[in-house]
Design an enzyme around this catalytic site. Structure first.
Site, PDB file in Angstrom:
ATOM      1  N   ARG A   1      77.904   9.793  33.667  1.00  0.00           N
ATOM      2  CA  ARG A   1      78.067  10.100  35.085  1.00  0.00           C
ATOM      3  C   ARG A   1      78.615  11.508  35.253  1.00  0.00           C
ATOM      4  O   ARG A   1      79.554  11.899  34.569  1.00  0.00           O
ATOM      5  CB  ARG A   1      79.007   9.098  35.741  1.00  0.00           C
ATOM      6  CG  ARG A   1      78.450   7.684  35.630  1.00  0.00           C
ATOM      7  CD  ARG A   1      79.220   6.668  36.434  1.00  0.00           C
ATOM      8  NE  ARG A   1      78.620   5.356  36.231  1.00  0.00           N
ATOM      9  CZ  ARG A   1      79.100   4.220  36.724  1.00  0.00           C
ATOM     10  NH1 ARG A   1      80.211   4.240  37.462  1.00  0.00           N
ATOM     11  NH2 ARG A   1      78.494   3.079  36.502  1.00  0.00           N
TER      12      ARG A   1
ATOM     13  N   GLU B   1      90.383  -0.667  38.720  1.00  0.00           N
ATOM     14  CA  GLU B   1      89.064  -1.281  38.593  1.00  0.00           C
ATOM     15  C   GLU B   1      88.595  -1.304  37.135  1.00  0.00           C
ATOM     16  O   GLU B   1      88.628  -0.302  36.438  1.00  0.00           O
ATOM     17  CB  GLU B   1      88.061  -0.484  39.437  1.00  0.00           C
ATOM     18  CG  GLU B   1      86.638  -0.971  39.251  1.00  0.00           C
ATOM     19  CD  GLU B   1      85.605  -0.050  39.913  1.00  0.00           C
ATOM     20  OE1 GLU B   1      86.016   0.793  40.747  1.00  0.00           O
ATOM     21  OE2 GLU B   1      84.422  -0.184  39.594  1.00  0.00           O
TER      22      GLU B   1
ATOM     23  N   ARG C   1      87.696   1.187  29.723  1.00  0.00           N
ATOM     24  CA  ARG C   1      88.858   0.785  30.510  1.00  0.00           C
ATOM     25  C   ARG C   1      89.508  -0.470  29.936  1.00  0.00           C
ATOM     26  O   ARG C   1      90.729  -0.637  30.023  1.00  0.00           O
ATOM     27  CB  ARG C   1      88.459   0.573  31.971  1.00  0.00           C
ATOM     28  CG  ARG C   1      88.149   1.906  32.653  1.00  0.00           C
ATOM     29  CD  ARG C   1      87.959   1.789  34.142  1.00  0.00           C
ATOM     30  NE  ARG C   1      87.652   3.097  34.731  1.00  0.00           N
ATOM     31  CZ  ARG C   1      87.390   3.298  36.024  1.00  0.00           C
ATOM     32  NH1 ARG C   1      87.404   2.277  36.871  1.00  0.00           N
ATOM     33  NH2 ARG C   1      87.134   4.514  36.464  1.00  0.00           N
TER      34      ARG C   1
END
Length: 426
Positions: free
Chosen positions: A262, A349, A391
């Site tokens: 990204r 998140e 994450r």
RNA sequence: GGAGAGAUGGCUGAGUGGUCGAAAGCGCUCCCCUGCUAAGGGAGUAAGGGUUAAAAGCCCUUCGAGGGUUCGAAUCCCUCUCUCUCCGCCA
């Protein structure tokens, strides 16, 4: 993409729904264009019909040895009129398509109205943030302290927003990925897939990243460039593109581990430190193809599959429903799962699970045979992270840290770590 | 990278300018018949779109994709993509 029929018939209702997102859909302008399309299409198709009829007539006359000169004269200017009509129709249709591709999905009724992530509503919470009994370090301090996380090296090679991992920590991410894949294939009924990481623009149009979010993608140079996938959702969901599934072929559940790329355009200044927000990260993605009436139940189920990973890892999390201002472009309803990060002292998140209903299916022509009528109909697609591996690694590091800077290995990961129970400081 | 062959409906596979959305077979659906019975007969069976409140009907588009020639293209011409075979190279 939204149903063009719905847009024509209920443009005002659509505009009202999209307004909840803060999206301004000019229904009147659309309808004006739509009227023009209608007139042009009727006219053009009539001309095409004339051409077909006269061509047939000429063919017959010729076969019977008649003189076709008068017939040819009669259709002399038809071609020009037809060309003009077809061109005009194409232009209007392209204009309409541009608008339609730029429209986000309709929100489900139970999506809360709001503007930022502050307005997301918590639906459940699992586990309690652990009291470590000492000042929690973040993953950067922990990883660098172990000498196994190296942002400087990454920056030398690639620049900001990359990381180099070494030793047991690198293995720990791999362990997480293997564990997730095994859980989803073994316990949740997913089929593992290996897919391309470089895709054509059409694939990104299908899932909704293009044409609107071009600047978020990395792409190769050349006349027909490849795009680097921003998520496995793109190649995996596009497996259903141009497919008509047999009536009994759904649901289909597919899991894939891929790197994700990204550009993070527009997120300058956010999470610049550490590996929360990287240009390249690893993710295990869940995708489901389901019957049109089954997607909301499937969303609950899929979200549960992602949550299972965190429960098995014994990581405290909470699940929130994204509000109308925070939800993604193509989603009708999204749950975010947020994991507790002691180093940040808050939930972050780690998974996003979305029901796209027929939004992606319409773009990519993903259909199934209706078991009753036998006629093709659009399916519903869903996807969710199950979960983001980078994450998850951060979460394990921060939640399992020891005062001496070591990191315990969660029980479910130990088999994947060759029995290692902790990463020891040097 | 070089040489060649190909791309047609769910599948196999005909079709080299008109009556072809497309033969035939297989598969599938429905109906009929029936002790030559894992048989026979008949009918149907692509997708998308427009018109319509909706349906029926009618019409349009689609034979890998795009462009061209023509009154008319699955069929002729150009470009591209993909697949297969052989050679070379290579994780």
């Amino acid at each position: 993409m939204l149903d063009p029929k719905l847009l024509r018939q209920s443009a005002a209702d659509v505009a009202a729904n999209l307004a909840r997102r803060g999206f301004d859909f000019d229904a009147d302008a659309y309808l004006v264009l739509e009227e023009r399309r209608k007139a042009l299409q009727v006219e053009t198709e009539q001309l095409q019909g004339e051409r077909n009829a006269s061509a047939k007539r000429i063919g017959k006359a010729k076969a019977q040895g008649e003189d076709i000169a008068p017939l040819l004269a009669a259709v002399k200017d038809l071609g020009e009129r037809l060309d003009a009509g077809e061109k005009a129709l194409q232009d209007v249709q392209a204009e309409l398509r541009d608008i339609e591709l730029g429209l986000p999905n309709l929100l489900a009724d139970d999506v809360p109205t709001g503007t930022t992530e502050e307005d997301n509503t918590e639906v459940r919470r699992w586990g309690e943030p652990v009291d470590l009994g000492f000042a929690a370090r973040d993953h950067i301090a922990l990883g660098e302290g172990l000498g196994q996380l190296d942002f400087d090296a990454a920056s030398k090679i690639s620049g900001a927003r990359f990381v180099v991992m070494k030793g047991p920590l690198a293995r720990l991410q791999r362990a997480l990925i293997q564990f997730m894949l095994d859980t989803h294939t073994g316990e949740h009924g997913y089929t593992e897939a290996y897919v391309p990481y470089l895709v054509k623009s059409q694939a990104l149009i299908g899932t909704g990243q293009l044409p609107k979010f071009e600047e978020d993608q990395f792409k190769t140079t050349g006349e027909s460039p490849f795009y680097l996938i921003p998520t496995a959702e793109v190649p995996v969901t596009n497996l259903a593109a141009d497919v008509i599934f047999d009536a009994d072929a759904l649901p289909q559940r597919i899991v894939a581990h891929t790197p994700c790329f990204r550009s993070e355009a527009g997120s300058h200044g956010q999470d610049t430190r550490g590996m929360i927000r990287q240009h390249q990260f690893e993710k295990v993605e869940l995708v489901q193809f389901v019957a049109p009436d089954a997607s909301m139940a499937a969303l609950e189920e899929l979200t549960g599959h992602a949550e299972t990973i965190l429960r098995k890892l014994e990581l405290p999390y909470r699940t929130v429903t994204l509000c109308s201002g925070d939800i993604g472009f193509g989603s009708t309803k999204t749950y975010d799962i947020e994991v507790w990060l002691p180093g940040q002292g808050r939930y972050r998140e780690i998974s996003s699970c979305s029901n796209y209903n027929d939004f992606q299916a319409r773009r990519m022509k993903a259909r199934r045979r209706n078991p009753g009528t036998g006629k093709p109909e659009l399916i519903h697609t869903l996807n969710g992270s199950g979960v983001a591996a980078g994450r998850a690694l951060i979460a394990v590091m921060e939640n399992y840290q020891r005062e001496d800077g070591g990191i315990r290995i969660p029980a479910v990961l130990q088999p994947y770590m060759g029995g290692l129970t902790a990463i020891e400081p040097v």
